[in-house]
Design an enzyme around this catalytic site. Structure first.
Site, short mmCIF file in Angstrom:
data_model
loop_
_atom_site.label_atom_id
_atom_site.label_comp_id
_atom_site.label_asym_id
_atom_site.label_seq_id
_atom_site.Cartn_x
_atom_site.Cartn_y
_atom_site.Cartn_z
N TYR A 254 0.79 -1.22 0.00
CA TYR A 254 0.00 0.00 0.00
C TYR A 254 0.83 1.28 0.00
O TYR A 254 0.27 2.37 0.19
CB TYR A 254 -0.99 -0.02 1.17
CG TYR A 254 -2.06 -1.07 0.94
CD1 TYR A 254 -3.15 -0.80 0.12
CD2 TYR A 254 -1.94 -2.34 1.49
CE1 TYR A 254 -4.11 -1.76 -0.13
CE2 TYR A 254 -2.91 -3.32 1.25
CZ TYR A 254 -3.99 -3.02 0.44
OH TYR A 254 -4.94 -3.97 0.18
N ARG B 54 -10.49 -2.72 -7.33
CA ARG B 54 -10.88 -2.17 -6.03
C ARG B 54 -10.03 -0.91 -5.83
O ARG B 54 -8.81 -0.97 -5.80
CB ARG B 54 -10.62 -3.20 -4.93
CG ARG B 54 -10.94 -2.70 -3.50
CD ARG B 54 -9.68 -2.37 -2.73
NE ARG B 54 -9.95 -2.05 -1.34
CZ ARG B 54 -9.05 -1.53 -0.52
NH1 ARG B 54 -7.81 -1.27 -0.93
NH2 ARG B 54 -9.37 -1.24 0.72
N ASP C 60 -8.44 1.76 -3.69
CA ASP C 60 -8.02 1.99 -2.32
C ASP C 60 -8.16 3.47 -1.94
O ASP C 60 -7.96 4.36 -2.78
CB ASP C 60 -6.55 1.55 -2.17
CG ASP C 60 -6.01 1.74 -0.78
OD1 ASP C 60 -6.49 1.05 0.14
OD2 ASP C 60 -5.11 2.60 -0.61
N GLU D 160 -13.23 1.99 -1.83
CA GLU D 160 -13.10 1.96 -0.37
C GLU D 160 -13.30 3.39 0.14
O GLU D 160 -12.34 4.13 0.32
CB GLU D 160 -11.72 1.43 0.06
CG GLU D 160 -11.58 1.33 1.57
CD GLU D 160 -10.14 1.48 2.05
OE1 GLU D 160 -9.83 0.95 3.12
OE2 GLU D 160 -9.33 2.15 1.37
N ASP E 56 -7.71 -4.43 7.08
CA ASP E 56 -7.55 -3.27 7.96
C ASP E 56 -8.37 -3.41 9.23
O ASP E 56 -7.86 -3.24 10.33
CB ASP E 56 -7.98 -1.99 7.24
CG ASP E 56 -7.00 -1.54 6.17
OD1 ASP E 56 -5.78 -1.69 6.38
OD2 ASP E 56 -7.45 -1.05 5.12
N GLN F 31 -4.18 -6.19 12.25
CA GLN F 31 -4.34 -4.76 12.51
C GLN F 31 -5.51 -4.51 13.46
O GLN F 31 -5.40 -3.72 14.40
CB GLN F 31 -4.55 -3.99 11.21
CG GLN F 31 -3.34 -3.99 10.29
CD GLN F 31 -3.41 -2.84 9.32
OE1 GLN F 31 -2.82 -1.79 9.53
NE2 GLN F 31 -4.15 -3.05 8.24
#
Length: 441
Positions: free
Chosen positions: A99, A216, A218, A243, A329, A334
């Site tokens: 990421y 998707r 981000d 997202e 996430d 996390q």
């Protein structure tokens, strides 16, 4: 057949765009996917409404032979009824999870080599499971220090942008951001025509040459939805998700009952983002997640809004609502906003029987034991057998502290919670587990 990028072109930073160099990068080779499998109608999947998604990684997946591990599971993923598998970011990143991207045209990542990725995509094609690429284009980490002492120049790699590709609010020489800032790294300035040309060329490369069908997006809060619309129209993914994750509305530590209390309510902001994409993209239904994970703690009355509808995006625009319990996430190691572990199957009994586009998380499916895996597969089988789709009707029958029950479509009925309840003799029990049951006709 493996796509080789070869030795990187050492180009000077520029602002004219990168599209002229694409033929030399892509070369003359066959696409990974045959013409019968490729489609260009970006609305077909949403119109069909029968998608069941699988998030095929977690926050720690980069630590193992992820591509090889997942390739061994593709047959089971297909057999279980999933139509698309969301894969981690496919390109080079300075963070192992993918990421913090840098060299977007390198398919060698901490998840595996380019060859391993291609083998996985080929297996998915053979099993008719679409591959969803995680598109991280809100920010990009430069290779050298530029303006303001930040790594906001991209010398020596493909897409050799300079500081004008970076927003002024994140240390660049570009324009102000059209969304929220992702702190600590250079944020991409999507208002720049050369940036959009280069991103479109890269998305087309992922789509037509690498073999991804779905996208998707981000951190979709970071740039205007109108740019997502432009990218979808140009690259033509079969299905796209954004997202758009911000905080639900709380009163102190208590979640507000109404997440659409005003024009700026939580689910309204997600709806606005979908609208901004020209309705071309779906979005993760963070509202449903937030409400559902509070509801299963003995507050199941939350699952009926003030108009008698489901309380999330699912209740307003189900064909664009991608429902889920956890992801890399919110859950995994996390655990930023985890779904209660002892209520996982209640959660899946809800999203896999209701409208919207449900998503199952890797950890729950493969790491929580055969029983959870098999219970989820059973719920998917029932959903498919009863033809529950993203637009199926919902009639909420009960919504109180210890019980939620509803009829979905014409021939499926379900309940979750500790409360005792049965729909009647015309219904046949299809499956049940701890604090949930599903009936069918």
């Amino acid at each position: 057949m493996s796509l080789r990028l070869g030795r990187p072109y050492l180009l000077q930073p520029r602002r004219q765009g990168f599209h002229k160099f694409l033929p030399s990068i892509m070369g003359d080779h066959d696409n990974v996917f045959d013409e019968n499998y490729e489609q260009t109608d970006t609305g077909a999947v949403i119109r069909n409404g029968r998608e069941i998604l699988f998030q095929a990684f977690n926050w720690e997946s980069h630590k193992c032979d992820w591509s090889g591990n997942l390739e061994c599971k593709v047959h089971d993923i297909a057999k279980s009824g999933f139509t698309s598998a969301w894969l981690p970011p496919p390109t080079h990143s300075i963070a192992p999870q993918g990421y913090l991207p840098q060299n977007l045209y390198s398919l060698n990542s901490s998840y595996g080599s380019e060859d391993m990725l291609k083998a996985l995509l080929l297996k998915m094609k053979q099993c008719k499971v679409r591959a969803m690429a995680d598109i991280v284009i809100n920010h990009r980490v430069g290779t050298v220090v530029g303006h303001g002492g930040m790594h906001n120049r991209f010398d020596g790699i493909l897409l050799p942008w300079d500081e004008h590709a970076v927003t002024s609010c994140s240390g660049g020489l570009g324009n102000r951001s059209t969304g929220d800032n992702f702190h600590g790294v250079p944020n991409i300035d999507h208002t720049q025509p050369f940036v959009r040309r280069d991103i479109i060329a890269w998305l087309k490369w992922l789509r037509s040459s690498v073999g991804f069908q779905d996208f998707r997006f981000d951190f979709a809060r970071g740039f205007s939805a109108k740019f997502v619309k432009e990218y979808i129209e140009a690259a033509k993914p079969m299905f796209s998700i954004g997202e758009y994750w911000d905080s639900c509305n709380y009163n102190g530590h208590d979640l507000d009952y109404n997440q659409a209390l005003n024009a700026d309510g939580h689910r309204q902001r997600i709806i606005n983002w979908i609208d901004g994409t020209g309705q071309l993209s779906a979005a993760f239904d963070f509202t449903t997640k937030g409400v559902l994970q509070e509801a299963v703690k003995g507050q199941l009355w939350r699952l009926c809004d003030c108009r008698g509808k489901p309380p999330g995006v699912m209740g307003w625009w189900p064909s664009r609502a991608v429902t889920f319990l956890d992801n890399h996430d919110t859950g995994s190691t996390q655990a930023h906003w985890p779904f209660p572990a002892n209520h996982i199957m209640e959660g899946y009994a809800y999203i896999l029987t209701h409208p919207g586009i449900p998503t199952v998380f890797y950890d729950h499916f493969y790491d929580w034991g055969d029983s959870v895996h098999d219970e989820i597969v059973k719920l998917i089988d029932i959903r498919k057998h009863q033809d529950i789709n993203s637009r199926s009707s919902v009639k909420i029958l009960e919504a109180r502290s210890d019980l939620y029950s509803a009829i979905i479509g014409e021939n499926l009925c379900m309940k979750i919670g500790d409360g005792s309840w049965c729909p009647g003799t015309e219904w046949t029990l299809a499956t049940y587990g701890c604090r949930y049951a599903v009936w069918q006709k």
